[in-house]
Scaffold this active site. Sequence first.
Site, PDB file in Angstrom:
ATOM      1  N   ASP A  85     -54.695 -53.260   8.269  1.00 26.69           N
ATOM      2  CA  ASP A  85     -54.242 -53.344   6.881  1.00 26.69           C
ATOM      3  C   ASP A  85     -54.229 -54.777   6.353  1.00 26.69           C
ATOM      4  O   ASP A  85     -54.428 -55.729   7.103  1.00 26.69           O
ATOM      5  CB  ASP A  85     -52.849 -52.698   6.742  1.00 26.69           C
ATOM      6  CG  ASP A  85     -51.857 -53.179   7.803  1.00 26.69           C
ATOM      7  OD1 ASP A  85     -52.158 -54.154   8.507  1.00 26.69           O
ATOM      8  OD2 ASP A  85     -50.775 -52.580   7.906  1.00 26.69           O
ATOM      9  N   ASN A 131     -39.358 -47.175   9.143  1.00 25.06           N
ATOM     10  CA  ASN A 131     -39.370 -45.813   8.607  1.00 25.06           C
ATOM     11  C   ASN A 131     -40.471 -44.958   9.244  1.00 25.06           C
ATOM     12  O   ASN A 131     -40.841 -43.916   8.722  1.00 25.06           O
ATOM     13  CB  ASN A 131     -39.526 -45.847   7.083  1.00 25.06           C
ATOM     14  CG  ASN A 131     -40.802 -46.554   6.649  1.00 25.06           C
ATOM     15  OD1 ASN A 131     -41.646 -46.908   7.484  1.00 25.06           O
ATOM     16  ND2 ASN A 131     -40.964 -46.761   5.360  1.00 25.06           N
ATOM     17  N   HIS A 174     -43.638 -45.893   9.663  1.00 26.94           N
ATOM     18  CA  HIS A 174     -44.995 -46.087   9.146  1.00 26.94           C
ATOM     19  C   HIS A 174     -45.914 -46.708  10.197  1.00 26.94           C
ATOM     20  O   HIS A 174     -45.461 -47.403  11.105  1.00 26.94           O
ATOM     21  CB  HIS A 174     -45.012 -46.852   7.816  1.00 26.94           C
ATOM     22  CG  HIS A 174     -44.767 -48.323   7.885  1.00 26.94           C
ATOM     23  ND1 HIS A 174     -44.005 -48.995   6.955  1.00 26.94           N
ATOM     24  CD2 HIS A 174     -45.199 -49.278   8.741  1.00 26.94           C
ATOM     25  CE1 HIS A 174     -43.989 -50.274   7.252  1.00 26.94           C
ATOM     26  NE2 HIS A 174     -44.707 -50.480   8.332  1.00 26.94           N
ATOM     27  N   GLU A 197     -47.165 -45.081   4.567  1.00 26.29           N
ATOM     28  CA  GLU A 197     -45.734 -44.890   4.357  1.00 26.29           C
ATOM     29  C   GLU A 197     -45.382 -43.400   4.400  1.00 26.29           C
ATOM     30  O   GLU A 197     -46.256 -42.550   4.225  1.00 26.29           O
ATOM     31  CB  GLU A 197     -45.350 -45.460   2.987  1.00 26.29           C
ATOM     32  CG  GLU A 197     -45.567 -46.974   2.860  1.00 26.29           C
ATOM     33  CD  GLU A 197     -44.444 -47.793   3.481  1.00 26.29           C
ATOM     34  OE1 GLU A 197     -43.812 -47.335   4.452  1.00 26.29           O
ATOM     35  OE2 GLU A 197     -44.206 -48.915   2.991  1.00 26.29           O
TER      36      GLU A 197
HETATM   37  C1  GLP Z   1     -45.838 -54.092   8.695  1.00 23.70           C
HETATM   38  C2  GLP Z   1     -47.253 -53.729   9.167  1.00 23.70           C
HETATM   39  C3  GLP Z   1     -47.247 -52.698  10.258  1.00 23.70           C
HETATM   40  C4  GLP Z   1     -46.240 -53.103  11.312  1.00 23.70           C
HETATM   41  C5  GLP Z   1     -44.866 -53.097  10.720  1.00 23.70           C
HETATM   42  C6  GLP Z   1     -43.777 -53.467  11.705  1.00 23.70           C
HETATM   43  O1  GLP Z   1     -45.403 -53.373   7.603  1.00 23.70           O
HETATM   44  N1  GLP Z   1     -48.086 -53.251   8.090  1.00 23.70           N
HETATM   45  O2  GLP Z   1     -48.550 -52.564  10.783  1.00 23.70           O
HETATM   46  O3  GLP Z   1     -46.299 -52.234  12.396  1.00 23.70           O
HETATM   47  O4  GLP Z   1     -44.827 -54.037   9.670  1.00 23.70           O
HETATM   48  O5  GLP Z   1     -43.629 -54.841  11.787  1.00 23.70           O
HETATM   49  P1  GLP Z   1     -42.792 -55.618  12.860  1.00 23.70           P
HETATM   50  O6  GLP Z   1     -43.623 -55.590  14.093  1.00 23.70           O
HETATM   51  O7  GLP Z   1     -42.645 -56.994  12.318  1.00 23.70           O
HETATM   52  O8  GLP Z   1     -41.522 -54.897  13.019  1.00 23.70           O
END
Ligand code: GLP
Length: 243
Positions: A68, A137, A139, A144
Amino acid sequence: MLKIIKVKNYEEMSKEAAKIIAETVKARPNGVLGLATGSTPIGTYRKLIDMYESGELDFSELTTVNLDEYRGLTGENDQSYYYFMHKNLFDHVNLRKDASFLPDGSKANAQEECKRYEELVKNLGYADLQLLGIGRNGHIGFNEPSDVFEVTTHCVKLTDSTIDANKRFFESESDVPREAYTMGIGTIMHARKILVIASGVDKALAVRDSFFGPVTPKVPASILQFHQDVVVVADEAALSLSN
Ligand code: GLP
């Protein structure tokens, strides 16, 4: 098949995840590795860099695709995922400059950019291994919670929960982009192997609902229960609500 590997902490999770990625890269040195951003994979990337520096791992024939990217940020913006990937991995290993791909956040036409990126990943034959973090959440990428599983790469409006979780990286909440490009659930499910990493009590609910609850688009990661080869490497805190 879903396999859960319980580890002690973030350090152990990073070691185990890097070991699994290294096995895939060694088995298919010219394969496609699907990568993720967020704070969770930083330690894993650090371990992969160590393996490269010690001569254990070679990235020279590998191609990478990322899940992404924020819409509206260019690669020079230090909050873009392009920037993140260079800083945390690409600049430190011997990947070819033209062998790493992300959605292009600077493209004005969202529909065209989604189509281009989906085709690109498809033409590469999808990922041999896709690394995934997990949102609070549930995702994955930026898929989402929703009423449907979006299949292909698409542009999403970020939820308040995600904006709130990601604001720590920006000067203020109003600087957090409101939209992002993400591989779809179908794009992700095409990967031959999926490696999910999760650390910390913040992820405990998401881990429980994703892997121990019903499959529903309300918890996007739950779809992974239908994949034939998923490994979840999670630490004790992230598994504290799962039995
Ligand atoms: C972002 C990314 C996800 C990631 C998520 C969790 O929103 N788009 O791909 O898994 O955050 O992030 P973190 O690893 O900082 O908790």
